[in-house]
Write a protein that holds these residues in place. Structure first.
Motif, PDB file in Angstrom:
ATOM      1  N   GLY A 112       0.876  -1.149   0.058  1.00  0.00           N
ATOM      2  CA  GLY A 112       0.043   0.025  -0.122  1.00  0.00           C
ATOM      3  C   GLY A 112       0.892   1.464  -0.016  1.00  0.00           C
ATOM      4  N   ASP A 113       0.412   2.345  -0.359  1.00  0.00           N
ATOM      5  CA  ASP A 113       0.954   3.365  -0.695  1.00  0.00           C
ATOM      6  C   ASP A 113       0.780   4.498   0.379  1.00  0.00           C
ATOM      7  N   SER A 114      -0.788   4.582   0.868  1.00  0.00           N
ATOM      8  CA  SER A 114      -1.345   5.455   1.861  1.00  0.00           C
ATOM      9  C   SER A 114      -2.648   4.924   2.376  1.00  0.00           C
ATOM     10  N   ARG A 115      -2.919   5.478   3.617  1.00  0.00           N
ATOM     11  CA  ARG A 115      -4.179   5.161   4.037  1.00  0.00           C
ATOM     12  C   ARG A 115      -4.768   6.419   4.572  1.00  0.00           C
ATOM     13  N   HIS A 116      -5.990   6.520   4.223  1.00  0.00           N
ATOM     14  CA  HIS A 116      -6.878   7.491   4.546  1.00  0.00           C
ATOM     15  C   HIS A 116      -8.324   7.464   5.188  1.00  0.00           C
ATOM     16  N   GLU A 117      -8.333   7.718   6.603  1.00  0.00           N
ATOM     17  CA  GLU A 117      -9.591   7.398   7.129  1.00  0.00           C
ATOM     18  C   GLU A 117     -10.711   8.491   6.734  1.00  0.00           C
ATOM     19  N   ILE A 118     -11.845   7.934   6.319  1.00  0.00           N
ATOM     20  CA  ILE A 118     -12.970   8.747   5.659  1.00  0.00           C
ATOM     21  C   ILE A 118     -14.083   8.883   6.585  1.00  0.00           C
ATOM     22  N   MET A 119     -14.349   7.784   7.286  1.00  0.00           N
ATOM     23  CA  MET A 119     -15.348   8.074   8.096  1.00  0.00           C
ATOM     24  C   MET A 119     -15.781   6.794   8.968  1.00  0.00           C
ATOM     25  N   TYR A 120     -16.597   6.595   9.650  1.00  0.00           N
ATOM     26  CA  TYR A 120     -17.022   5.548  11.017  1.00  0.00           C
ATOM     27  C   TYR A 120     -18.395   5.263  10.965  1.00  0.00           C
ATOM     28  N   ASN A 121     -18.659   4.256  11.594  1.00  0.00           N
ATOM     29  CA  ASN A 121     -19.968   3.878  12.100  1.00  0.00           C
ATOM     30  C   ASN A 121     -19.361   3.013  13.312  1.00  0.00           C
ATOM     31  N   TYR A 122     -20.407   2.017  13.681  1.00  0.00           N
ATOM     32  CA  TYR A 122     -20.154   1.380  14.912  1.00  0.00           C
ATOM     33  C   TYR A 122     -20.747  -0.048  14.329  1.00  0.00           C
ATOM     34  N   PHE A 123     -19.987  -0.865  15.172  1.00  0.00           N
ATOM     35  CA  PHE A 123     -20.349  -2.331  15.294  1.00  0.00           C
ATOM     36  C   PHE A 123     -21.376  -2.636  16.423  1.00  0.00           C
ATOM     37  N   VAL A 124     -22.308  -3.319  16.230  1.00  0.00           N
ATOM     38  CA  VAL A 124     -23.543  -3.813  17.032  1.00  0.00           C
ATOM     39  C   VAL A 124     -23.684  -5.351  17.253  1.00  0.00           C
ATOM     40  N   VAL A 125     -24.252  -5.815  18.403  1.00  0.00           N
ATOM     41  CA  VAL A 125     -24.741  -7.139  18.530  1.00  0.00           C
ATOM     42  C   VAL A 125     -26.292  -7.021  18.070  1.00  0.00           C
ATOM     43  N   VAL A 126     -26.746  -7.917  17.184  1.00  0.00           N
ATOM     44  CA  VAL A 126     -28.107  -8.019  17.147  1.00  0.00           C
ATOM     45  C   VAL A 126     -28.358  -9.420  17.532  1.00  0.00           C
ATOM     46  N   GLY A 127     -29.637  -9.905  17.689  1.00  0.00           N
ATOM     47  CA  GLY A 127     -30.095 -11.041  17.938  1.00  0.00           C
ATOM     48  C   GLY A 127     -31.736 -11.440  17.690  1.00  0.00           C
ATOM     49  N   PRO A 128     -32.118 -12.476  18.043  1.00  0.00           N
ATOM     50  CA  PRO A 128     -33.425 -13.011  17.584  1.00  0.00           C
ATOM     51  C   PRO A 128     -34.504 -11.995  18.400  1.00  0.00           C
ATOM     52  N   LYS A 129     -35.467 -11.565  17.545  1.00  0.00           N
ATOM     53  CA  LYS A 129     -36.787 -10.664  18.001  1.00  0.00           C
ATOM     54  C   LYS A 129     -37.296 -11.345  19.383  1.00  0.00           C
ATOM     55  N   ASP A 130     -37.222 -10.483  20.516  1.00  0.00           N
ATOM     56  CA  ASP A 130     -38.046 -11.053  21.550  1.00  0.00           C
ATOM     57  C   ASP A 130     -37.470 -12.239  22.259  1.00  0.00           C
ATOM     58  N   GLY A 131     -35.868 -12.477  21.993  1.00  0.00           N
ATOM     59  CA  GLY A 131     -35.226 -13.497  22.617  1.00  0.00           C
ATOM     60  C   GLY A 131     -35.192 -13.351  24.093  1.00  0.00           C
ATOM     61  N   LYS A 132     -35.038 -14.321  24.963  1.00  0.00           N
ATOM     62  CA  LYS A 132     -35.213 -14.212  26.305  1.00  0.00           C
ATOM     63  C   LYS A 132     -34.124 -13.839  26.860  1.00  0.00           C
ATOM     64  N   HIS A 133     -33.050 -13.935  26.218  1.00  0.00           N
ATOM     65  CA  HIS A 133     -31.746 -13.400  26.824  1.00  0.00           C
ATOM     66  C   HIS A 133     -31.303 -11.959  26.269  1.00  0.00           C
TER      67      HIS A 133
END
Length: 276
Positions: A103-124
Motif C-alpha cells: 500500500g502507498d497510503s491510508r486515509h480515514e474517511i468515516m466511521y460507524n459502529y459495530f453492534v450485536v443483534v439477536g432474535p426478536k423477543d429473545g429471552k436473553h
C-alpha cells in the motif's frame, strides 16, 4: 546530393521519434476509462458507494468498477495488483499492508459502529443489553446460544475475533457457526437461525425490514468501525492520479457533508459519521 538526402532522412527519423514520444507521453497521462475499487460488502450492501460515486464518475469521466469483498480478501486482491484502490475497515491489517510495501497510503474517511443483534423477543436479550460486549460474548458462549460469524477474514470478522481474544476465549462452541459470507447474507442466516451476530450498524439498518432480528447491544467507543481508503503502491502514473483524486473527493467538504446525511431520509439516522 547524397549528403542532402542523408540529412533529410535524419530529420525525418528525428521527427517520427518526437511524435512517437509525444504519443506515448499523452497515452501515459490520459485518465483511465475505468478503475477497480475493491471494497467491504457493507459499503455495497447499504448502497453507499452507488450513491456517492455518481458525481466523481461524472466529474472525471471515469467508470468506477466496484468489487465487494471482505476486507481480508480485498487486501489480498490489492497485493496481487488486482485492484486499483481499496475502501476497507480493518486498521491493523491495512497498516500491515502498507508496512509490507503493498500500500502507498491510508486515509480515514468515516466511521460507524459495530453492534450485536439477536432474535426478536429473545429471552436473553434484555440481560445481554446491559453487558459490555466482552461480557455479552462470554454469556453467549457459556449459555451455548446460537451465534453466527462471518468467518471470512473481513473487517467485521477481524473485530469479532479480537473480542474473543480480549476475553481469553476460544471462538468455538456447539452453536457457533461460521458462514463465510458477506454481512447481509450473514444477517439473513442469523435471522433464520434465531442467532446472535456482530454487524456494522449500517448494514443492519439497511436490511432490518427483512430480518427477524433486533438490536441487542448498542454502539460504544470500543465498537467504533473506521472505514479508510488505501491506495496501492506501484500504480502507473495516470492511475495514481485518478485514485488520489478519489481520496481527495471523499475528503472534500461537500462529500463529507453528504456522508453525514446518508441514510437519514430512509432510516431516520445517518449510517456513517465523519471526523470533521
Amino acid at each position: 546530393m547524397n549528403k542532402k538526402i542523408t540529412k533529410l532522412l535524419m530529420v525525418g527519423i528525428l521527427s517520427l521519434s518526437m511524435v512517437a514520444c509525444s504519443s506515448t507521453d499523452t497515452k501515459e497521462s490520459e485518465t483511465p476509462k475505468d478503475i477497480k475499487l475493491v471494497t467491504t460488502t457493507s459499503l455495497d450492501d447499504t448502497g453507499f458507494l452507488e450513491e456517492t460515486l455518481k458525481d466523481f464518475e461524472k466529474e472525471n469521466n471515469v467508470d468506477v468498477k466496484v468489487v465487494a469483498k471482505g476486507t481480508g480478501e480485498a487486501l489480498e486482491l490489492g497485493k496481487r495488483k488486482d485492484a486499483d484502490v481499496l475502501f476497507v475497515h480493518a486498521k491493523s491489517k491495512e497498516e500491515e499492508f502498507i508496512k509490507e510495501g503493498y500500500g502507498d497510503s491510508r486515509h480515514e474517511i468515516m466511521y460507524n459502529y459495530f453492534v450485536v443483534v439477536g432474535p426478536k423477543d429473545g429471552k436473553h436479550n434484555e440481560k445481554i443489553s446491559k453487558m459490555s460486549v466482552e461480557d455479552a460474548f462470554k454469556y453467549i458462549k457459556e449459555n451455548n446460544l446460537n451465534f453466527v460469524s462471518r468467518g471470512d477474514k473481513s473487517g467485521t470478522h477481524t473485530k469479532e475475533l479480537s473480542i474473543w481474544e480480549n476475553i481469553g476465549q476460544e471462538n468455538s462452541f456447539e452453536n457457533y457457526k461460521e458462514v463465510g459470507k458477506g454481512m447481509a447474507s450473514t444477517l439473513q442466516t442469523a435471522s433464520e437461525m434465531g442467532a446472535y451476530t456482530l454487524t456494522d450498524i449500517g448494514t443492519y439498518l439497511a436490511t432490518k425490514e427483512n430480518l427477524d432480528l433486533s438490536l441487542v447491544k448498542g454502539a460504544d467507543e470500543s465498537l467504533k468501525n473506521v472505514y479508510s481508503i488505501v491506495t496501492i503502491n506501484g500504480l502507473e502514473e495516470n492511475m495514481k492520479e485518478i485514485t488520489d483524486k478519489l481520496v481527495d473527493y471523499y475528503k472534500s467538504e461537500d462529500v463529507q457533508k453528504s456522508i453525514k446525511e446518508y441514510g437519514k431520509d430512509k432510516y431516520g439516522k445517518s449510517l456513517f459519521y465523519t471526523f470533521k
